[in-house]
Write an enzyme that holds these catalytic residues in place. Sequence first.
Site, mmCIF file in Angstrom:
data_model
loop_
_atom_site.group_PDB
_atom_site.id
_atom_site.type_symbol
_atom_site.label_atom_id
_atom_site.label_comp_id
_atom_site.label_asym_id
_atom_site.label_seq_id
_atom_site.Cartn_x
_atom_site.Cartn_y
_atom_site.Cartn_z
ATOM 1 N N THR A 1 -40.856 79.742 -19.765
ATOM 2 C CA THR A 1 -39.629 79.370 -19.483
ATOM 3 C C THR A 1 -39.726 77.764 -19.280
ATOM 4 O OG1 THR A 1 -39.976 79.737 -16.985
ATOM 5 C CG2 THR A 1 -38.837 81.523 -18.283
ATOM 6 N N GLY A 2 -38.569 77.324 -19.363
ATOM 7 C CA GLY A 2 -38.356 75.716 -19.290
ATOM 8 C C GLY A 2 -38.351 75.116 -20.650
#
Length: 353
Positions: free
Chosen positions: A253-254
């Site tokens: 994620t990110g």
Amino acid sequence: MSEVLSRREFLASTAVGLAATTALEIPHPMRPPRPLPPQSRWAAKPVVVSSANGLRAVQKAFDMLMQGADTLDAAIEGVKIQELDPNDDSVGYGGLPNADGVVQLDASCMHGPTKRAGAVGALEGIKTPSEVAKLVLKYTNHIFLVGEGAKRFALQYCFKEEDLLTEHAREVWLHWRANLNPDDDYLDVPEAEHMAVRPTGTINCDCVTPAGDVSSVTTTSGLAFKVPGRVGDSPIVGAGQYTDNDIGAAGSTGRGESNIKVCGGFLTVEHMRRGMKPADACLETLKRVVKLSEARLLDERGRPRFDLKFYAVNKRGEFGAASLFPGRFAVHDGTEAKLMDAAYLYERPAASR
Ligand code: ASP
């Protein structure tokens, strides 16, 4: 180890199996739930890891693994909780829209036992893209469907087309648009109501069954207010998630653009193949991310102006996560669903631009 089940073990496993087939209603299951062998014959320590928004996901998926569900069925049913939750504005229904105010969703998944992958990108109007990605994996000769075609595919399998933009998400988007340009015709929102940062989020979930079968899924509404049509890392097999049933699984994620360039899901699994523990493998991938970052994304000390996290499990059921900056992840390793600190590279983020 004895191959002979004691009468007690047999009755216990049969009871679990029967309960499982009646209690679990999994749409389009990879396989029906089946009784678990006695614990003494488990090949792996079952485990589910997820991003920090996945506390309910890891609980649900772990419960399903204990009822003999397939590894990917468990992962998908776990992340669907966030997809269907209007209060998680980073995933599925309620996700923040693109620059035009349209919610476009991305998801991908891999199933270790069958070595299959499925993905959807820029999908509109369907609340659970992870499930559609699983159907691409299960029912087609393809891996990645996008846009209108992905939606038509979902509708053929009886998914309902719905408005995914909640009132909250619409308001956040209108605020963003009003503040975008001080010289346009939308009056700026008062300072006190500004968003401090451009919100990000996503859910990744990785599962290992007692038999050592592994899977991964990542699903997201992507970067808030993205250029229409933009897809991030989440639906890209090898970036947003990756599974090799001989080794393990990893997901992310990110900032998607930074992950895509290093094929982070794949790279993390490859680090584990070379013997690294899951958290070390995630850290190693993050070091590559920093190395491949353009100067505009780093501060004068070389620290990223963005965040990125990786989560990983190996086939034995060991797990870990790492983040560029201190952060947490969710796990159920047989005791309880809990949040744990991820390993990290830097104490503090550089100021973002
Ligand atoms: N990785 C997602 C994307 O780039 C966003 C996020 O995880 O915040 O679309």
